[in-house]
Design a protein around this motif. Structure first.
Motif, PDB file in Angstrom:
ATOM      1  N   ASP A  50      50.477 108.739  84.783  1.00  0.00           N
ATOM      2  CA  ASP A  50      50.767 109.494  85.514  1.00  0.00           C
ATOM      3  C   ASP A  50      50.004 109.572  86.813  1.00  0.00           C
ATOM      4  N   GLY A  51      50.565 109.520  88.321  1.00  0.00           N
ATOM      5  CA  GLY A  51      49.834 109.190  89.361  1.00  0.00           C
ATOM      6  C   GLY A  51      49.576 108.004  90.196  1.00  0.00           C
ATOM      7  N   ASP A  52      50.690 106.565  89.330  1.00  0.00           N
ATOM      8  CA  ASP A  52      50.231 105.459  89.412  1.00  0.00           C
ATOM      9  C   ASP A  52      51.312 105.578  90.509  1.00  0.00           C
ATOM     10  N   THR A  53      50.156 104.356  91.585  1.00  0.00           N
ATOM     11  CA  THR A  53      51.321 103.854  92.871  1.00  0.00           C
ATOM     12  C   THR A  53      52.468 102.111  91.853  1.00  0.00           C
ATOM     13  N   ILE A  54      52.948 102.334  92.176  1.00  0.00           N
ATOM     14  CA  ILE A  54      53.698 100.882  91.789  1.00  0.00           C
ATOM     15  C   ILE A  54      54.587 100.387  92.961  1.00  0.00           C
ATOM     16  N   ASP A  55      54.864  99.052  93.615  1.00  0.00           N
ATOM     17  CA  ASP A  55      55.431  98.436  94.537  1.00  0.00           C
ATOM     18  C   ASP A  55      56.152  97.659  93.819  1.00  0.00           C
ATOM     19  N   VAL A  56      57.567  97.912  94.549  1.00  0.00           N
ATOM     20  CA  VAL A  56      58.621  96.868  93.751  1.00  0.00           C
ATOM     21  C   VAL A  56      59.632  95.990  95.137  1.00  0.00           C
ATOM     22  N   GLU A  57      59.498  95.353  94.644  1.00  0.00           N
ATOM     23  CA  GLU A  57      60.472  94.028  95.483  1.00  0.00           C
ATOM     24  C   GLU A  57      60.995  93.302  95.044  1.00  0.00           C
ATOM     25  N   PRO A  58      61.829  92.591  95.889  1.00  0.00           N
ATOM     26  CA  PRO A  58      63.329  92.034  95.921  1.00  0.00           C
ATOM     27  C   PRO A  58      62.466  90.460  95.383  1.00  0.00           C
ATOM     28  N   TRP A  59      64.018  89.579  94.486  1.00  0.00           N
ATOM     29  CA  TRP A  59      62.782  88.128  94.049  1.00  0.00           C
ATOM     30  C   TRP A  59      62.452  87.396  95.064  1.00  0.00           C
ATOM     31  N   ARG A  60      61.268  86.731  95.518  1.00  0.00           N
ATOM     32  CA  ARG A  60      61.261  86.251  96.832  1.00  0.00           C
ATOM     33  C   ARG A  60      61.426  84.621  96.304  1.00  0.00           C
ATOM     34  N   ALA A  61      62.891  83.294  96.987  1.00  0.00           N
ATOM     35  CA  ALA A  61      62.370  82.196  97.008  1.00  0.00           C
ATOM     36  C   ALA A  61      63.369  82.009  97.921  1.00  0.00           C
TER      37      ALA A  61
END
Ligand code: HEM
Ligand code: SF4
Ligand code: FES
Lengths: 248, 234
Positions: free
Chosen positions: A92-103
């Motif tokens: 609870d309370g987490d900050t989550i980064d979500v990104e695409p595959w980078r290549a």
């Protein structure tokens, strides 16, 4: 639980993208990560916003579609696919980064969706065996030694998700390509194309703009199917053998 | 009717290797191993410095006569120099070209990414640059004697002591040897993987040998400047 999400939003291949922050509330720890994103998208749609685009299909860890980088790790903190990652691994309370595959070889199509057709071109170059079609062959016409069958099976587990490329600091597709080459090259059914397969698949891999291997090992650490790093060593051996021997 | 067959001439072995990432890496691994083998011999020779100027200078003289009477004097030395120079150049050019490609293949960074690879693995490129600069300095200092304060042809012991008596030369040498240890720690195992010698069964053994070689070379090479700085060699 309540979470802060920072998600890469990009309208299309040609536009610039940016991390955008969203708050989601009332997330159950039994939800999968994709269900959590579904939940966010429902709220976005109700609010009249564009939902976050992400790839998914089987949602049972076998199709390899659901690739995204979560907190800097391909498929997130557990060694599994994003669809099989459960929210109980967050707090609870987490900050989550979500990104695409980078290549470079996986250009972003929209938001978290990337174009992985470079993998299809590698498969097209040699990820097959020649078999007579028309009549079904006898089941035991080609004996396969047990160790070869086991080795082939271990490498056949690759689902083409691309986590290896996403995790690699060089954007290299060596783990994926080696899984396919080893899978087919150890089997008697793969023997007729043994040399041309590895030569053509490596050539195509290079032509797609993937980087080279520095034996960093990030790929095997990220692979949800546990394809071992030694697969790359085996493919290197097949490649060097085929260069000396010729196409056969 | 006969099927059409491919008629174009197949490309040369070296050309095929140099054009692919896997082949170019194999060139790197082979040249790396050649240099590594040389360094083991070089390190053992260096340790003769602890037995005094007579023995060390005699050893330096003998290097010029290896292969006699079959080879003319210094021929062996020149063959070794040509092979090593070619190895350094091929290794460095392959490293540069592959690194350029690798960086281009991964244009965007992630927001937060913790590197999981070891320090040795992450420092191969900059460590390699330090080694390259070191090789140039080292040749100017103790082979051509261009930057050596003593610079007496045929008296390597005296030249070596005079050089290491300058603290900053010893400091650079020590830094370069630590970089070498790290380079070998990843490089030896990596070369086994690149040349297809690795397997799940041998993986541990190659890592142990890599660490052993790294420790042996680093300690063996470090002994000399430390010997000079502490006055054991003078
Ligand atoms: C001229 C300066 C040098 C440069 C610029 C350089 C650079 C590099 C780089 C970038 C790699 C690839 C690392 C990776 O793939 O992760 C490498 C690998 C390697 N280097 Fe060097 N290096 C240099 C000198 C040396 C020396 C003096 C040795 C001799 C002991 C050596 C032995 C090796 C070995 C054995 C490998 C492993 C090859 C492989 O990964 O398959 N290098 N080097
Ligand atoms: S090797 Fe592993 S990480 Fe790479 S595509 Fe196959 S399953 Fe995914
Ligand atoms: S959706 Fe198929 S593996 Fe995740």
């Amino acid at each position: 639980m309540n979470l802060t999400l920072r998600i890469w939003r990009q309208r299309d291949a040609g536009s610039a993208g940016a991390m955008t922050t969203y708050e989601v509330k009332g997330i159950s720890e039994d939800m999968s990560f994709l269900e959590m994103l579904d939940h966010l998208n429902e709220e976005l749609i109700l609010a009249g916003d564009e939902p976050v685009a992400f790839d998914h299909d089987c949602r049972e860890g076998i199709c390899g579609a659901c690739g995204m980088v979560i907190n800097g790790a391909a498929h997130g903190p557990e060694r599994t696919t994003t669809c099989q990652l459960h929210m109980r691994h967050f707090s609870d309370g987490d900050t989550i980064d979500v990104e695409p595959w980078r290549a470079a070889a996986f250009p972003v199509v929209k938001d978290l969706v990337v174009d992985r057709s470079a993998f299809d071109r590698i498969i097209g170059a040699g990820g097959y065996v020649s078999a007579p079609t028309g009549s079904a062959p006898d089941a035991h016409a080609t004996p396969v030694p047990k160790p070869a069958a086991d080795l082939a099976f271990e490498h056949a587990e690759c689902i083409g998700c691309g986590a290896c490329v996403a995790a690699c600091p060089n954007g290299s597709a060596m783990l994926f390509t080696s899984a396919k080459v080893v899978h087919l090259n150890v089997l008697p059914q793969g023997a007729p194309e043994r040399e041309s397969r590895v030569l053509d698949m490596v050539d195509t891999m290079d032509a797609q703009g993937f980087g080279g291997c520095t034996n960093t090992g990030e790929c095997a650490t990220a692979c949800p199917k546990g394809i071992p790093l030694t697969a790359i060593g085996r493919m290197n051996r097949e490649y060097l053998r085929a260069t000396v021997k010729g196409r056969g | 009717m006969a099927l059409a067959t491919r008629t174009e001439r197949s490309p040369s072995l070296i050309g095929t290797l140099w054009r692919s990432t896997v082949g170019k890496k194999a060139v790197m691994a082979t040249t790396g191993l050649i240099m590594l083998a040389y360094l083991v011999a070089h390190m053992m020779g260096n340790l003769k410095v602890f037995f005094g100027p007579g023995e060390f200078n005699h050893y330096g003289h003998w290097i010029r006569t290896i292969g006699e009477p079959f080879l003319h004097r210094t021929w062996f030395l020149w063959i070794a120099r040509v092979v090593l120079a070619a190895s350094v150049v091929l290794h460095g050019v392959a490293a540069y070209q592959l690194s350029r490609r690798d960086l281009a293949a991964r244009p965007a960074k992630y927001e937060r990414k913790r590197a999981r690879a070891s320090y040795a693995t992450r420092t191969m490129r900059w460590g390699g640059v330090i080694l390259g600069l070191f090789v140039v300095w080292h040749i100017l200092d103790l082979t051509t004697l261009t930057v050596n304060p003593n610079a007496e042809e045929g008296r390597p012991y005296q030249n070596l002591v005079a050089s290491f008596d300058r603290w900053w030369v010893s400091a650079f040498y020590i830094a370069a040897m630590l970089a070498l240890g790290l380079h070998i720690r990843h490089g030896f195992w990596s070369a086994a993987q690149t040349l297809g010698a690795n397997s799940p069964r041998r993986d541990r053994a190659f890592k142990v040998i890599a660490n052993g070689l790294a420790a042996l070379l680093t300690l063996g090479f470090l002994a000399v400047p430390i010997g000079v700085l502490t006055g054991i060699v003078s």
